[in-house]
Design a protein around this motif. Structure first.
Motif, PDB file in Angstrom:
ATOM      1  N   GLY A  45      -8.679  13.736   5.345  1.00  0.00           N
ATOM      2  CA  GLY A  45      -8.656  12.318   5.685  1.00  0.00           C
ATOM      3  C   GLY A  45      -7.318  11.915   6.259  1.00  0.00           C
ATOM      4  O   GLY A  45      -7.213  10.940   6.983  1.00  0.00           O
ATOM      5  N   GLY A  46      -6.274  12.693   5.900  1.00  0.00           N
ATOM      6  CA  GLY A  46      -4.953  12.430   6.443  1.00  0.00           C
ATOM      7  C   GLY A  46      -4.410  11.068   6.056  1.00  0.00           C
ATOM      8  O   GLY A  46      -4.877  10.414   5.117  1.00  0.00           O
ATOM      9  N   ALA A  47      -3.422  10.630   6.796  1.00  0.00           N
ATOM     10  CA  ALA A  47      -2.792   9.341   6.512  1.00  0.00           C
ATOM     11  C   ALA A  47      -3.787   8.193   6.623  1.00  0.00           C
ATOM     12  O   ALA A  47      -3.721   7.223   5.862  1.00  0.00           O
ATOM     13  CB  ALA A  47      -1.614   9.117   7.459  1.00  0.00           C
ATOM     14  N   ALA A  48      -4.728   8.281   7.561  1.00  0.00           N
ATOM     15  CA  ALA A  48      -5.687   7.191   7.760  1.00  0.00           C
ATOM     16  C   ALA A  48      -6.447   6.884   6.477  1.00  0.00           C
ATOM     17  O   ALA A  48      -6.681   5.720   6.145  1.00  0.00           O
ATOM     18  CB  ALA A  48      -6.664   7.551   8.873  1.00  0.00           C
ATOM     19  N   VAL A  49      -6.817   7.916   5.750  1.00  0.00           N
ATOM     20  CA  VAL A  49      -7.595   7.727   4.530  1.00  0.00           C
ATOM     21  C   VAL A  49      -6.696   7.538   3.311  1.00  0.00           C
ATOM     22  O   VAL A  49      -6.958   6.690   2.453  1.00  0.00           O
ATOM     23  CB  VAL A  49      -8.544   8.923   4.308  1.00  0.00           C
ATOM     24  N   SER A  56      -4.813   0.123   3.223  1.00  0.00           N
ATOM     25  CA  SER A  56      -4.391  -1.203   3.679  1.00  0.00           C
ATOM     26  C   SER A  56      -5.567  -2.163   3.773  1.00  0.00           C
ATOM     27  O   SER A  56      -5.470  -3.331   3.387  1.00  0.00           O
ATOM     28  CB  SER A  56      -3.662  -1.109   5.020  1.00  0.00           C
ATOM     29  N   LYS A  57      -6.716  -1.676   4.250  1.00  0.00           N
ATOM     30  CA  LYS A  57      -7.871  -2.566   4.392  1.00  0.00           C
ATOM     31  C   LYS A  57      -8.504  -2.862   3.031  1.00  0.00           C
ATOM     32  O   LYS A  57      -9.128  -3.909   2.849  1.00  0.00           O
ATOM     33  CB  LYS A  57      -8.890  -1.975   5.358  1.00  0.00           C
ATOM     34  N   THR A  58      -8.342  -1.960   2.064  1.00  0.00           N
ATOM     35  CA  THR A  58      -8.798  -2.246   0.705  1.00  0.00           C
ATOM     36  C   THR A  58      -7.937  -3.345   0.091  1.00  0.00           C
ATOM     37  O   THR A  58      -8.444  -4.273  -0.554  1.00  0.00           O
ATOM     38  CB  THR A  58      -8.748  -0.980  -0.159  1.00  0.00           C
ATOM     39  N   LEU A  59      -6.628  -3.252   0.280  1.00  0.00           N
ATOM     40  CA  LEU A  59      -5.730  -4.311  -0.175  1.00  0.00           C
ATOM     41  C   LEU A  59      -6.066  -5.635   0.497  1.00  0.00           C
ATOM     42  O   LEU A  59      -6.127  -6.690  -0.147  1.00  0.00           O
ATOM     43  CB  LEU A  59      -4.284  -3.923   0.137  1.00  0.00           C
ATOM     44  N   ILE A  60      -6.317  -5.580   1.798  1.00  0.00           N
ATOM     45  CA  ILE A  60      -6.628  -6.790   2.557  1.00  0.00           C
ATOM     46  C   ILE A  60      -7.947  -7.404   2.091  1.00  0.00           C
ATOM     47  O   ILE A  60      -8.124  -8.628   2.143  1.00  0.00           O
ATOM     48  CB  ILE A  60      -6.639  -6.473   4.069  1.00  0.00           C
ATOM     49  N   ALA A  61      -8.882  -6.585   1.600  1.00  0.00           N
ATOM     50  CA  ALA A  61     -10.132  -7.122   1.071  1.00  0.00           C
ATOM     51  C   ALA A  61      -9.873  -8.059  -0.102  1.00  0.00           C
ATOM     52  O   ALA A  61     -10.518  -9.115  -0.236  1.00  0.00           O
ATOM     53  CB  ALA A  61     -11.060  -5.985   0.644  1.00  0.00           C
ATOM     54  N   THR A  62      -8.915  -7.694  -0.966  1.00  0.00           N
ATOM     55  CA  THR A  62      -8.527  -8.590  -2.054  1.00  0.00           C
ATOM     56  C   THR A  62      -7.857  -9.842  -1.512  1.00  0.00           C
ATOM     57  O   THR A  62      -8.089 -10.959  -1.987  1.00  0.00           O
ATOM     58  CB  THR A  62      -7.592  -7.868  -3.039  1.00  0.00           C
ATOM     59  N   ALA A  63      -7.007  -9.666  -0.494  1.00  0.00           N
ATOM     60  CA  ALA A  63      -6.342 -10.817   0.122  1.00  0.00           C
ATOM     61  C   ALA A  63      -7.358 -11.782   0.728  1.00  0.00           C
ATOM     62  O   ALA A  63      -7.176 -13.006   0.678  1.00  0.00           O
ATOM     63  CB  ALA A  63      -5.361 -10.344   1.193  1.00  0.00           C
ATOM     64  N   GLU A  64      -8.447 -11.249   1.288  1.00  0.00           N
ATOM     65  CA  GLU A  64      -9.492 -12.104   1.861  1.00  0.00           C
ATOM     66  C   GLU A  64     -10.103 -13.000   0.791  1.00  0.00           C
ATOM     67  O   GLU A  64     -10.385 -14.180   1.034  1.00  0.00           O
ATOM     68  CB  GLU A  64     -10.588 -11.251   2.495  1.00  0.00           C
ATOM     69  N   VAL A  65     -10.321 -12.427  -0.405  1.00  0.00           N
ATOM     70  CA  VAL A  65     -10.881 -13.219  -1.493  1.00  0.00           C
ATOM     71  C   VAL A  65      -9.928 -14.351  -1.869  1.00  0.00           C
ATOM     72  O   VAL A  65     -10.349 -15.504  -2.076  1.00  0.00           O
ATOM     73  CB  VAL A  65     -11.167 -12.323  -2.718  1.00  0.00           C
ATOM     74  N   MET A  66      -8.636 -14.047  -1.923  1.00  0.00           N
ATOM     75  CA  MET A  66      -7.657 -15.072  -2.259  1.00  0.00           C
ATOM     76  C   MET A  66      -7.596 -16.158  -1.192  1.00  0.00           C
ATOM     77  O   MET A  66      -7.420 -17.347  -1.500  1.00  0.00           O
ATOM     78  CB  MET A  66      -6.287 -14.428  -2.450  1.00  0.00           C
ATOM     79  N   LYS A 105      -5.871   3.146  -4.515  1.00  0.00           N
ATOM     80  CA  LYS A 105      -5.647   4.594  -4.530  1.00  0.00           C
ATOM     81  C   LYS A 105      -6.899   5.352  -4.961  1.00  0.00           C
ATOM     82  O   LYS A 105      -7.171   6.455  -4.466  1.00  0.00           O
ATOM     83  CB  LYS A 105      -4.455   4.919  -5.432  1.00  0.00           C
ATOM     84  N   ARG A 106      -7.665   4.758  -5.860  1.00  0.00           N
ATOM     85  CA  ARG A 106      -8.900   5.413  -6.302  1.00  0.00           C
ATOM     86  C   ARG A 106      -9.906   5.521  -5.158  1.00  0.00           C
ATOM     87  O   ARG A 106     -10.542   6.563  -4.950  1.00  0.00           O
ATOM     88  CB  ARG A 106      -9.509   4.638  -7.474  1.00  0.00           C
ATOM     89  N   LEU A 107     -10.059   4.435  -4.402  1.00  0.00           N
ATOM     90  CA  LEU A 107     -10.992   4.442  -3.273  1.00  0.00           C
ATOM     91  C   LEU A 107     -10.536   5.394  -2.176  1.00  0.00           C
ATOM     92  O   LEU A 107     -11.353   6.078  -1.549  1.00  0.00           O
ATOM     93  CB  LEU A 107     -11.162   3.029  -2.709  1.00  0.00           C
ATOM     94  N   ALA A 108      -9.233   5.430  -1.924  1.00  0.00           N
ATOM     95  CA  ALA A 108      -8.711   6.333  -0.900  1.00  0.00           C
ATOM     96  C   ALA A 108      -8.977   7.784  -1.283  1.00  0.00           C
ATOM     97  O   ALA A 108      -9.415   8.598  -0.454  1.00  0.00           O
ATOM     98  CB  ALA A 108      -7.218   6.099  -0.705  1.00  0.00           C
ATOM     99  N   LEU A 109      -8.731   8.126  -2.545  1.00  0.00           N
ATOM    100  CA  LEU A 109      -8.962   9.491  -3.004  1.00  0.00           C
ATOM    101  C   LEU A 109     -10.445   9.837  -2.941  1.00  0.00           C
ATOM    102  O   LEU A 109     -10.822  10.952  -2.526  1.00  0.00           O
ATOM    103  CB  LEU A 109      -8.436   9.667  -4.427  1.00  0.00           C
ATOM    104  N   ALA A 110     -11.302   8.888  -3.324  1.00  0.00           N
ATOM    105  CA  ALA A 110     -12.747   9.134  -3.276  1.00  0.00           C
ATOM    106  C   ALA A 110     -13.213   9.369  -1.843  1.00  0.00           C
ATOM    107  O   ALA A 110     -14.044  10.245  -1.589  1.00  0.00           O
ATOM    108  CB  ALA A 110     -13.499   7.958  -3.897  1.00  0.00           C
TER     109      ALA A 110
END
Length: 479
Positions: A45-49, A56-66, A105-110
């Protein structure tokens, strides 16, 4: 007589790098019957994953809720237990950054493990280690578990990615001075985050951390944030930033960043200083092409260290292809993946067409998002592309009114006198979804009339795409 000829051996494909460019190439090569080996240093997956797009987009998903919570007061939502009264959404809802980052980090690893399993299921071998070229047909790998292994390649794909640029006077320490790969180790929300760099990465993280509840200062060396993007779109984002309380310092550069106690001090080139609890350095990236034997193998690099490729991902060395951020073509996972696929289609004799950047849809995950495809307003204003343009503010869209959306627009470009859709810009919540209709129109050379005559749901934000197309209607010439 029986056929006694030996079957032709499967072509040997070695992929150096397991990011989107590498793993998508490997999947295509395996599908076409090649003997495929993927060499990856840190994880499939490299750096992208692992450290970039997915986190970053997982973090941003939380920011969207806020952001939705903060904007919901205008829709009649009340927060009766909030300290500032029943309309104070911001102080009644908070973010547990440790839990957010644990999920990131859990989602990225998965996701990395999913891709790894897919590669092995499709017949590719994955080797963990640091690879380097020993000529154009050999790869030597320093294995993660010790020792070395050498692979001979009929086709070699270089997809080694890039890493954050570091400035000598602002070296990251992983605690207070950070690159975007180090943010996910934070357990608490920065009280005051200074973001140096107002390109896509800087703007996205500035937007996200402001929504999460941090005070944010964005240092931009240019006149406006997002200097390489559509000027109207960038103006909307900067205006939203300022209204939400984010401080934007334009036309100034960070000269140095120093750790001071439990915080940082950023010294600007005009002599001013900015104090913060943390500093994010978002000043570009460097291709991972040094020290892996590329030039010795005959692979030409640009002055910036990027691998030079043509439209089908070929390098200057016979049998060697390249894909992804190490090529400097466009720093998008979708482009890297397509470069990798094209490389294998070409190398293994399948049908292929050169990469066409005019059909690439891109998105910036700020709030609101900016999505683009095709020609730009700069193309039109310079005279390079003869086109008509229309821009419709979202504030006039019925669904936008219902959702309390006041910022954003839909912009379309069409060929002058003909009406073929050439490109577009969407600034809106989830613009990444809305741009698909415009991308289809560009891809299939639809006219504005064809777009306008397609049904859209009422009310919907996508209705603004059809409305913009209607306003670009080309009248038939009189007979």
């Amino acid at each position: 007589m029986p056929d006694t000829t030996s079957p032709r051996p499967a072509p040997r494909v070695v992929v150096l790098g397991g990011g989107p460019g590498g793993y998508e190439a490997a999947l295509v090569a395996a599908q076409l019957g090649a003997d495929v080996t993927v060499v990856e240093r840190t994880g499939v997956g490299g750096a992208a994953v692992l450290t970039d797009v997915v986190p970053s987009k997982t973090l941003i998903a939380t920011a969207e809720v806020m952001t939705l919570v903060d904007d919901s007061v205008e829709l009649g939502v009340r927060f009766p237990d909030s300290p500032g009264g029943d309309t104070d959404a911001e102080s009644s809802v908070s973010v547990d950054l440790a839990r957010v980052n644990e999920r990131v980090k859990r989602l990225a690893l998965a996701q990395s493990q999913d891709v790894h399993r897919r590669l092995e299921r499709d017949g590719a071998r994955v080797v963990r280690g640091q690879g380097r070229l020993d000529g154009p047909e050999r790869v030597v790998v320093d294995l993660a578990d010790g020792g070395t292994e050498t692979f001979t390649a009929d086709v070699l794909l270089v997809a080694v990615g890039a890493h954050p640029r570091r400035l000598p006077a602002a070296m990251p320490d992983g605690e207070r001075i950070l690159t975007w790969t180090q943010l996910y180790d934070l357990d608490t929300l920065p009280e005051r985050l200074v973001v140096v760099g107002s390109g896509v990465t800087g703007a996205e993280f500035a937007s996200a951390y402001e929504a999460l509840g941090a005070e944010v200062v964005l240092v931009s060396s240019r006149e406006h944030v997002l200097p390489g993007e559509d000027a109207d779109a960038a103006a909307v984002i900067e205006d939203v930033f300022r209204r939400r309380g984010l401080t934007v310092l334009n036309r100034t550069r960070a000269q140095r960043v120093e750790r001071r106690g439990e915080g940082v001090v950023v010294t600007l080139d005009d002599g001013r200083t900015v104090e913060g609890s943390h500093c994010l350095m978002a000043v570009g990236s460097i291709p991972n092409t040094e020290g892996i034997g590329l030039q010795e193998a005959g692979v030409a690099l640009s002055a910036s260290g990027h691998v030079e490729v043509d439209g089908v991902s070929r390098t200057s060395a016979r049998g060697v292809y390249a894909a992804g951020d190490c090529t400097g073509v466009l720093p998008l996972a979708s482009v890297a993946a397509m470069q990798g696929r094209i490389a294998m289609w070409h190398a293994l004799g399948d049908a292929v067409a050169p990469l066409d950047l005019g059909r690439v849809a891109a998105n910036i995950f700020t709030a609101p998002e900016i999505a683009t495809v095709g020609v730009t307003q700069a193309d039109v204003e310079s005279g390079r592309v003869p086109a008509e343009m229309i821009k419709l503010p979202l504030a006039g869209n019925p669904r936008a009114k219902m959702q309390g959306i006041t910022d954003g627009f839909v912009k379309l470009f069409c060929r002058r006198g003909v009406g073929t859709v050439l490109g577009g810009v969407v600034v809106a919540p989830r613009a990444s979804e809305l741009i698909h209709a415009v991308t289809l129109a560009v891809e299939h050379r639809l006219s504005v009339d064809q777009v306008a005559q397609s049904f859209t749901v009422y009310p919907s934000l996508s209705g603004s795409v059809a409305e913009a197309a209607r306003r670009l209607h080309v009248h038939p010439a009189p007979r």
